[in-house]
Structures are given as structure tokens and as C-alpha cells.
Design a protein around this motif. Structure first.
Motif, PDB file in Angstrom:
ATOM      1  N   ASN A   1       0.815  -1.217   0.000  1.00 37.07           N
ATOM      2  CA  ASN A   1       0.000   0.000   0.000  1.00 37.07           C
ATOM      3  C   ASN A   1       0.851   1.271   0.000  1.00 37.07           C
ATOM      4  O   ASN A   1       0.408   2.318  -0.464  1.00 37.07           O
TER       5      ASN A   1
ATOM      6  N   LEU B   1      -6.898   4.199   3.817  1.00 36.38           N
ATOM      7  CA  LEU B   1      -6.995   3.952   2.378  1.00 36.38           C
ATOM      8  C   LEU B   1      -8.437   4.069   1.897  1.00 36.38           C
ATOM      9  O   LEU B   1      -8.701   4.596   0.807  1.00 36.38           O
TER      10      LEU B   1
ATOM     11  N   GLY C   1       2.715  -4.052  -5.266  1.00 42.05           N
ATOM     12  CA  GLY C   1       1.793  -2.929  -5.223  1.00 42.05           C
ATOM     13  C   GLY C   1       1.766  -2.155  -6.522  1.00 42.05           C
ATOM     14  O   GLY C   1       0.693  -1.725  -6.983  1.00 42.05           O
TER      15      GLY C   1
ATOM     16  N   SER D   1      -1.834  -2.367  -8.202  1.00 47.59           N
ATOM     17  CA  SER D   1      -2.584  -1.117  -8.211  1.00 47.59           C
ATOM     18  C   SER D   1      -2.625  -0.506  -9.607  1.00 47.59           C
ATOM     19  O   SER D   1      -3.634   0.088 -10.012  1.00 47.59           O
TER      20      SER D   1
ATOM     21  N   VAL E   1      -6.849  -2.357  -2.344  1.00 42.01           N
ATOM     22  CA  VAL E   1      -5.637  -2.483  -1.528  1.00 42.01           C
ATOM     23  C   VAL E   1      -5.973  -2.273  -0.047  1.00 42.01           C
ATOM     24  O   VAL E   1      -5.406  -2.930   0.839  1.00 42.01           O
TER      25      VAL E   1
ATOM     26  N   THR F   1      -5.215  -4.910   3.007  1.00 35.88           N
ATOM     27  CA  THR F   1      -4.486  -4.497   4.207  1.00 35.88           C
ATOM     28  C   THR F   1      -5.215  -4.934   5.472  1.00 35.88           C
ATOM     29  O   THR F   1      -4.599  -5.411   6.432  1.00 35.88           O
TER      30      THR F   1
END
Length: 398
Positions: free
Chosen positions: A230, A294, A355, A359, A375, A379
Motif C-alpha cells: 500500500n 486507504l 503494489g 494497483s 488495496v 491491508t
């Protein structure tokens, strides 16, 4: 404290990119797809992850100081490549070198501090180390944002990084002393209740324990990977999201700085707290706090909401970051602790690469908010894994 200062410079060398490089990708090199723009984070993550592993092995074989100095030497061409690179390939190549440098320098400052402090203050030492590094990232991200706004994306921001590298190399060569002998003394006196903590293990055995076999070490490794997954998202896509919403370069610089600033300063408290109250629940809770931050970024549409989200994301990361490192030191025997730290950091910084890919692909397919939300969910799941799998009393046993 000298090593704390050196690691602040290591962090600053990374911070020169945080605000500027995502904008360089879109504005100077006209990279439209998120996945293409994130190639530099993929390159950085893979090279840093690999060097984290080798840093531990090399520092056990040759000593800590030579590895630290080598890391600074590798960084010397990076600012020049970022300033003068005519194509995006040059920027990616610079990030390969930066990843190698960060893996060697940052890993070695971690190991050297573990050499110097006893188990009762391991969390505090990791808090100082990581706080210095990420405050270096934050302050440099803020400074380079303003330099870029005033003087352009190149060369000004990267001259700051060149100064950091010169100072860091000079301090490491002239002032830093070897610490490997401290680990050897501790190994002779080491007592632990865990079967995993005996000495004289092969590299393969240490890798298997840290990655899969030991409950605490493996839980820590997966949490580290998701944490940096992240962070890679925040590094590569947050500035693009904020710019698309009409925020100024100065506001983007503030948001890029607040997250690592809270992360950095918070570790001065959370590292010591983990010594007193334990590692497990601080890690699990920190992952959930990151997930909430997030979610706010994904749902937000204004500077105020994103500022609050950056604070939450930084706080959650501060709860996790030094605690994960201290947890590795709790379980790993001093004779193979440097290797275990290197393997953990291999997994953790591999999260940058994962990531960047994940992403970037999700953002291309479904848009930035959906990628960030996905994401965030991952997490939160990582925090649940820590709560279920990690032992709760490792810091006492050490």
C-alpha cells in the motif's frame, strides 16, 4: 545516534522522488497508463528487495560497515540520471540503482542498531531508526514539492538528493564504526524459549523459517509485504489522483509529506510501546488503521479529507513498521538475525513491486478509487492474519 543521522539521509535520498517522479512520468514523458508510470516503483521494489537479502548475508560475512559504504557508492549516479535522463528507461534504471542502494544502506543501519542495543530496547531502537528514515522522506518530499513548483521538475529537486548522498557517504566512511562484534557477544549469551532460535542454520533454513515455518516470523513477513504494497500505491498513484482532482503542486507536496511525517514521528512512540506492551496487537491494529485511511482516500474528493486520511495512514504505518522489525529480532538468533532481517525486508520491499503491478492494473481497469479500495481491503485482511497466526509473547521470550 550517528546511525540515526545516517538513516535520515538514506530516507531523504528516497524522498527526493516521492512528490516529483509521478508527475515527471505524466508531464515530461507523457506516460498515460498507470501501469507504465509505475514501472519505476516496480524496478525499485525488485532491486531493493533482492539487496535486502544480500545485505544481511554480506554483513554477516564481511562486516556491517563495508556494506553500508557500498550502498552509498551505488547511489552516486542516481541524481544525475534523474536530472539528465532523456527517456523513461533512464529513470527506471536510476531506480534500479536506488533500490540497490536503499537495500544495502537501510538494511545495514537496522542490523547495526540491533547489534548495539539489547532485546529490552529493540523496539525503541527500531523506532528511532525508522522515524529518522521516514522523517527524511517526508521533509524531502515537502521540500522538493516546493522546489519543483518554483523551479520546475528538473533539476532542482534532485540536487537535494545529490547533497544527501555526498554527506551520507562521508559520514559512513569517516565516522561510522563496525558493530558485528557486538552481535557475536550477544550470541554467546543468547537465551530463548523458541525452537526456531537456535544458531548454526543454513541460509535455506533461515529463509524457510522467516518466510513460512515459524508462525511469528511468517506473519511478520506477510504483513511487511502488504504494508509496502500500500505504500507503493501511495507513492505512485496518490499524486496522480490528487492532481486529477485539481490540487496544486504545493498541496500535493503537503499530502505527500504528511503521510511519511506522521509515520516517521509516530515511530518514536510506537517502537518503545511495543517493548512494553508487546508486538502482536500493535501490528494487527496498525494494519486495520491503514485500511481505514486507504478507504478514506478512495472515497474522498477534497484536500481536507485526504489530509485526514494521510494522517490515519501514517499513524497505522507507524504502529506497524518498527514493531515488525523488532519482532524479527525477538525470534531470530543473533548468529542469523541479520539474514532473517534481510529476508523479512526482501518480502517487505517486494511489496513495492507487487503494489505497483496490482494497483496499476486495477487502476487501468477500474479507476483509481477502486484500486485504492481493493488495496485497503487486502491491508485489513493482513491484520487479521497477524491476529490469528502470530504468537503474542515473543518479545518477552527474547
Amino acid at each position: 545516534m550517528l546511525l540515526v543521522a545516517v538513516n535520515a539521509l538514506v530516507g531523504g535520498t528516497l524522498g527526493q522522488e516521492r512528490t516529483v517522479l509521478p508527475l515527471l512520468a505524466t508531464h515530461t514523458f507523457n506516460l498515460g497508463l498507470y501501469t507504465s508510470a509505475l514501472t519505476y516503483i516496480l524496478a525499485f521494489g525488485l532491486s531493493k528487495a533482492a539487496m535486502n537479502y544480500f545485505a544481511g548475508t554480506l554483513s554477516d560475512r564481511f562486516g556491517r560497515k563495508p556494506v553500508l559504504v557500498a550502498g552509498w557508492i551505488v547511489a552516486i549516479p542516481v541524481p544525475l540520471m534523474l536530472i539528465f535522463g532523456p527517456t523513461w528507461g533512464w529513470i527506471v534504471a536510476a531506480n534500479v540503482l536506488l533500490g540497490i542502494s536503499q537495500g544495502l544502506t537501510w538494511s545495514t543501519t537496522v542490523v547495526m542498531k540491533m547489534d548495539l542495543v539489547g532485546p529490552k530496547q529493540r523496539g525503541l531502537a527500531m523506532g528511532f531508526n525508522e522515524a529518522a528514515g521516514y522523517l527524511g522522506v517526508a521533509l524531502t518530499a515537502l521540500a522538493t514539492g516546493y522546489i519543483a513548483a518554483e523551479y520546475g521538475l528538473r533539476p532542482g529537486p534532485f540536487l537535494v538528493g545529490a547533497a544527501y548522498i555526498a554527506l551520507g557517504l562521508g559520514l559512513s566512511v569517516l565516522r561510522v564504526r563496525e558493530t558485528h562484534h557486538h552481535a557475536k557477544v550477544e550470541a554467546a549469551q543468547h537465551v530463548s524459549s523458541h525452537d526456531a532460535a537456535h544458531g548454526n542454520l543454513t541460509n535455506g533454513q533461515v529463509f524457510a523459517l522467516t518466510s513460512f515455518k515459524d508462525r511469528s516470523l511468517s506473519a511478520v513477513s506477510q504483513a511487511g509485504l502488504v504494508n509496502n504494497l500500500n505504500d507503493g500505491l501511495a507513492w505512485g498513484l496518490f499524486p496522480v489522483l490528487f492532481a486529477s482532482a485539481g490540487l496544486s503542486l504545493g498541496q500535493i507536496g503537503i499530502l505527500a509529506a504528511v503521510y511519511p511525517a506522521v509515520w516517521g514521528a509516530g515511530q518514536l512512540v510506537t517502537g518503545a510501546a511495543s517493548d512494553k506492551y508487546g508486538r502482536k496487537w500493535l501490528i494487527a491494529a496498525g494494519m486495520v488503521v491503514q485500511a481505514v485511511g486507504l478507504g478514506m482516500v478512495a472515497a474522498g474528493d477534497s484536500f481536507g479529507i485526504w489530509l485526514a486520511a494521510a494522517v490515519l495512514l501514517g499513524l497505522g504505518t507507524a504502529m506497524v513498521y518498527p514493531t515488525l522489525l523488532a519482532a524479527i529480532g525477538d525470534v531470530a538468533h543473533p548468529t542469523w538475525r541479520a539474514r532473517s532481517v534481510g529476508i523479512y525486508r526482501l518480502w517487505r520491499d517486494g511489496g513495492f513491486a507487487v503494489g505497483a503491478l496490482l494497483s496499476g492494473i486495477l487502476a487501468d481497469l477500474y479507476g483509481l478509487p477502486a484500486a485504492i479500495a481493493a488495496v485497503g481491503a487486502l491491508t485489513a485482511l493482513s491484520g487479521i492474519v497477524v491476529a490469528v497466526r502470530m504468537r503474542g509473547n515473543d518479545h518477552v521470550a527474547a
